[in-house]
Motif scaffolding. Structure first.
Motif, PDB file in Angstrom:
ATOM      1  N   ILE A 181      13.436   3.438  -3.142  1.00 22.27           N
ATOM      2  CA  ILE A 181      12.260   3.099  -2.339  1.00 22.27           C
ATOM      3  C   ILE A 181      11.752   4.336  -1.600  1.00 22.27           C
TER       4      ILE A 181
ATOM      5  N   ARG B 264      10.007   6.758  -3.869  1.00 22.81           N
ATOM      6  CA  ARG B 264       8.670   6.297  -4.281  1.00 22.81           C
ATOM      7  C   ARG B 264       7.660   6.430  -3.152  1.00 22.81           C
ATOM      8  N   ILE B 265       8.100   6.130  -1.934  1.00 22.45           N
ATOM      9  CA  ILE B 265       7.197   6.309  -0.792  1.00 22.45           C
ATOM     10  C   ILE B 265       6.781   7.776  -0.704  1.00 22.45           C
TER      11      ILE B 265
ATOM     12  N   LYS C 158       4.436   8.824  -3.534  1.00 17.92           N
ATOM     13  CA  LYS C 158       3.090   8.262  -3.480  1.00 17.92           C
ATOM     14  C   LYS C 158       2.315   8.734  -2.248  1.00 17.92           C
ATOM     15  N   TYR C 159       2.967   8.781  -1.091  1.00 17.69           N
ATOM     16  CA  TYR C 159       2.227   9.014   0.151  1.00 17.69           C
ATOM     17  C   TYR C 159       2.473  10.363   0.816  1.00 17.69           C
TER      18      TYR C 159
ATOM     19  N   THR D 159       5.032  -1.743   2.700  1.00 20.13           N
ATOM     20  CA  THR D 159       5.732  -3.014   2.833  1.00 20.13           C
ATOM     21  C   THR D 159       7.216  -2.768   2.591  1.00 20.13           C
TER      22      THR D 159
ATOM     23  N   THR E 244      11.380  -4.425   3.679  1.00 15.40           N
ATOM     24  CA  THR E 244      11.962  -5.715   4.043  1.00 15.40           C
ATOM     25  C   THR E 244      12.972  -5.575   5.171  1.00 15.40           C
TER      26      THR E 244
ATOM     27  N   GLY F  72      15.600  -9.165   3.992  1.00  8.93           N
ATOM     28  CA  GLY F  72      14.954  -9.781   2.833  1.00  8.93           C
ATOM     29  C   GLY F  72      13.529 -10.234   3.072  1.00  8.93           C
ATOM     30  N   ILE F  73      13.088 -10.196   4.321  1.00  8.72           N
ATOM     31  CA  ILE F  73      11.730 -10.669   4.609  1.00  8.72           C
ATOM     32  C   ILE F  73      10.759  -9.489   4.629  1.00  8.72           C
ATOM     33  N   PRO F  74       9.739  -9.522   3.770  1.00  4.85           N
ATOM     34  CA  PRO F  74       8.806  -8.403   3.707  1.00  4.85           C
ATOM     35  C   PRO F  74       7.910  -8.322   4.933  1.00  4.85           C
TER      36      PRO F  74
ATOM     37  N   ASP G 221      14.701 -18.139  -0.652  1.00  7.70           N
ATOM     38  CA  ASP G 221      14.389 -17.013   0.242  1.00  7.70           C
ATOM     39  C   ASP G 221      14.615 -15.694  -0.471  1.00  7.70           C
TER      40      ASP G 221
ATOM     41  N   ALA H  14      12.052 -12.629  -1.358  1.00  6.79           N
ATOM     42  CA  ALA H  14      12.289 -11.245  -0.956  1.00  6.79           C
ATOM     43  C   ALA H  14      12.299 -10.344  -2.181  1.00  6.79           C
TER      44      ALA H  14
ATOM     45  N   ALA I 199       8.897  -9.779  -3.481  1.00  9.15           N
ATOM     46  CA  ALA I 199       8.170  -8.887  -2.568  1.00  9.15           C
ATOM     47  C   ALA I 199       8.537  -7.435  -2.862  1.00  9.15           C
ATOM     48  N   THR I 200       9.837  -7.180  -3.049  1.00 10.47           N
ATOM     49  CA  THR I 200      10.290  -5.819  -3.326  1.00 10.47           C
ATOM     50  C   THR I 200       9.743  -5.324  -4.658  1.00 10.47           C
TER      51      THR I 200
ATOM     52  N   GLN J 146       6.236  -4.494  -4.226  1.00  8.28           N
ATOM     53  CA  GLN J 146       6.133  -3.277  -3.431  1.00  8.28           C
ATOM     54  C   GLN J 146       6.365  -2.046  -4.309  1.00  8.28           C
ATOM     55  N   ILE J 147       7.414  -2.112  -5.148  1.00  7.24           N
ATOM     56  CA  ILE J 147       7.728  -0.978  -6.004  1.00  7.24           C
ATOM     57  C   ILE J 147       6.619  -0.752  -7.033  1.00  7.24           C
TER      58      ILE J 147
ATOM     59  N   SER K  21       3.502  -1.543  -6.781  1.00  8.26           N
ATOM     60  CA  SER K  21       2.282  -1.031  -6.155  1.00  8.26           C
ATOM     61  C   SER K  21       2.431   0.459  -5.890  1.00  8.26           C
ATOM     62  N   LEU K  22       3.677   0.883  -5.577  1.00  9.95           N
ATOM     63  CA  LEU K  22       3.905   2.305  -5.351  1.00  9.95           C
ATOM     64  C   LEU K  22       3.765   3.078  -6.659  1.00  9.95           C
ATOM     65  N   GLN K  23       4.233   2.442  -7.754  1.00  9.77           N
ATOM     66  CA  GLN K  23       4.204   3.134  -9.034  1.00  9.77           C
ATOM     67  C   GLN K  23       2.795   3.381  -9.542  1.00  9.77           C
ATOM     68  N   THR K  24       1.899   2.430  -9.326  1.00  7.71           N
ATOM     69  CA  THR K  24       0.536   2.627  -9.818  1.00  7.71           C
ATOM     70  C   THR K  24      -0.083   3.848  -9.164  1.00  7.71           C
ATOM     71  N   GLY K  25       0.329   4.152  -7.939  1.00 10.84           N
ATOM     72  CA  GLY K  25      -0.204   5.321  -7.252  1.00 10.84           C
ATOM     73  C   GLY K  25       0.257   6.619  -7.871  1.00 10.84           C
TER      74      GLY K  25
END
Ligand SMILES: Nc1ncnc2c1ncn2[C@@H]1O[C@H](COP(=O)(O)OP(=O)(O)OP(=O)(O)O)[C@@H](O)[C@H]1O
Ligand SMILES: [Mg+2]
Lengths: 335, 126
Positions: free
Chosen positions: A207, A210-211, A214-215, A228, A230, A233-235, B61, B65, B68-69, B72-73, B75-79
């Motif tokens: 993660i 990748r951050i 990308k940024y 985003t 977590t 586990g909650i985003p 749950d 999660a 979501a991850t 998230q990953i 969306s980062l990859q498309t960049g």
């Protein structure tokens, strides 16, 4: 009749890339995963996996990154892993190779690789390669873009950053500096800084990388960066605009200093030319605004111009291949 | 409940037969014990159902999660694909030739010669 294949290889801390005289290009992560137990071995059908496949199954494997420190860690396991990686990428890149064919290779290694290290590479590839030439990585970058006249190559890799002054001849020891900072260091900084601000957030090495990719930026301004992540586990969304810039600057500041040092200690008649020809390569050259930031840091010295290589992933391997192809046969015979 | 009814029936029979009081006592005891066992089984069953429900919720749950991850990953990859620097120096087209062609440039020859020498001295130390 036996054929001679030529290959250029960039043996990096995080990636190993190859370019061949048959026009192939391949890249893989510089890692080997050994099965943790019999069950894992059964599942994979072999005792180890390589590169990205190993990374994808890392929970069942003991991962070895043989060049983690920028040079081959000098132990048996690392040597064996290096040899597996090299053999495998060569086999994959040259499927048409028949018994009796020969491979001539130039392998780019970190500028600071020790003699023991270089020898180890020659030794481990003896069974696959007929001729091996070990070259320093920044030199193969220079070779790939045909820049041997006054210029400064800055190769920002994962384990290290190599700086190398070119002046129309083979660079000497005093022309080169290796900094122990690179992409991996930046990953650590970002992890620490995010956790300091948001202690409960869940992060993994993937993660963070990748951050960063990308940024990551070192320009003066940036749009707000919200990612985003977590928590249990909650985003949730987290703002990391300033964190990211501060971390990236911790990588580029020492690079700027090393650059100033190499420029400042050069023949004064040629310093201006050096400043005007800063070439940034390696994965780190993708950091947004890095060329401008390096230029800015040269303004007290009279300004400069920095430019990034386009093919950061392959330019080391391409330079090494080009060397192989341009080397007269009588030179190869000496090896 | 059935168990309760059985107990009542069994109990009535035992009271009716004064000849075998001890047998009635044993039967009564067994029935009470069985009732208690059954009640316990039902309680356990209820608890298991509750646990299952909880586990299902936890699984849901985790799935949220996880997706979501993943989102998230990705969306980062498309960049990543678009992240190429604006000003860049490219590898010259001369490199598309992949057949060996010894260089005739004296400065390149000098550098390659030096490179071979360095590599030879490296091997001497082997
Ligand atoms: N867009 C990007 N922004 C910032 N860093 C990046 C970007 N893309 C890749 N990197 C980083 O560059 C590093 C990899 O660079 P490179 O492939 O040149 O390293 P290497 O040659 O394997 O390492 P070394 O030269 O130290 O041996 C990784 O840390 C990677 O995360
Ligand atoms: Mg590198």
């Amino acid at each position: 009749m036996s054929t001679i294949f030529h290959v250029g290889i960039d043996l990096g801390t995080s990636r190993t890339s190859i370019a061949t005289s048959t026009g192939k290009r391949l890249t893989t992560r510089t890692c080997v995963g050994y099965a943790k137990d019999v069950i894992a071995q059964k599942r994979f059908g072999k005792p180890f996996l390589l590169g990205d496949t190993a990374l994808d199954n890392r929970l069942a494997l003991n991962m070895v990154w043989p060049l983690a420190e920028g040079v081959i860690c000098e132990d048996e396991k690392a040597l064996e892993a290096t040899s597996l990686i090299l053999q495998n990428i060569i086999d994959e890149a040259l499927p048409e190779k028949k018994a009796g064919d020969q491979i001539y290779a130039a392998i780019g290694v970190p500028a600071q690789a020790s003699i023991t290290n270089k020898k180890a590479i020659i030794d481990t590839t003896r069974s696959v390669l007929s001729k091996v030439l070990i070259v320093s990585e920044p030199f193969s970058v220079a070779y790939s873009i045909d820049r041997f006249d006054e210029c400064l190559i800055i190769d920002i890799g994962a384990g290290t950053t190599d700086l190398c002054r070119m002046h129309g001849a083979m660079p000497e020891a005093e022309d080169q500096t290796t900094l122990k900072v690179g992409g991996n260091f930046l990953d650590q900084q970002i992890t620490q800084a995010i956790l300091a601000r948001y202690p409960d957030v869940q992060l993994s090495a993937q993660i963070i990388r990748r951050i960063k990719e990308k940024y990551g930026y070192v320009s003066e301004k940036s749009d707000p960066i919200v990612v985003t992540l977590t928590e249990k586990g909650i985003p949730k969304e987290y703002e990391i605009t300033d964190i990211l810039r501060e971390c990236c600057l911790q990588l580029t500041d020492p690079i700027s200093q090393a650059m100033q040092q190499l420029v400042g200690s050069f023949d004064p008649d040629f310093q201006a030319r050096l400043r005007q020809n800063i070439i940034v390569a390696g994965g780190g050259s993708r950091l947004k605004g890095i060329d401008i930031a390096l230029e800015k840091s040269l303004s007290p010295y009279g300004g400069g111009e920095a430019i990034c290589v386009q093919d950061a992933e392959y330019c080391g391997a391409i330079g090494a291949l080009k060397m192989c192809l341009e080397m007269p046969p009588e030179y190869w015979e000496q090896l | 409940m059935i168990e309760y009814g059985l107990l009542k029936a069994g109990g009535g029979k035992a009271v009716g037969s004064l000849l075998m009081p001890s047998a009635a006592l044993v039967i009564g005891g067994v029935l009470v014990w069985q009732l208690w066992q059954d009640k316990k089984a039902i309680r356990d069953l209820k608890q298991t159902a509750k646990d299952t429900q909880q586990l299902k919720q936890q699984l849901a749950d985790l799935q949220t999660a996880h997706s979501a991850t993943v989102a998230q990953i990705s969306s980062l990859q498309t960049g990543l694909a678009t992240a190429t620097p604006a000003r860049a120096i490219s590898v010259p087209p001369s490199l598309t030739t992949t057949s060996p062609q010894s260089t005739s440039s004296p400065s390149k020859l000098a550098m390659l010669k030096r490179l071979v020498e360095d590599n030879l001295s490296l091997r001497k130390n082997l």
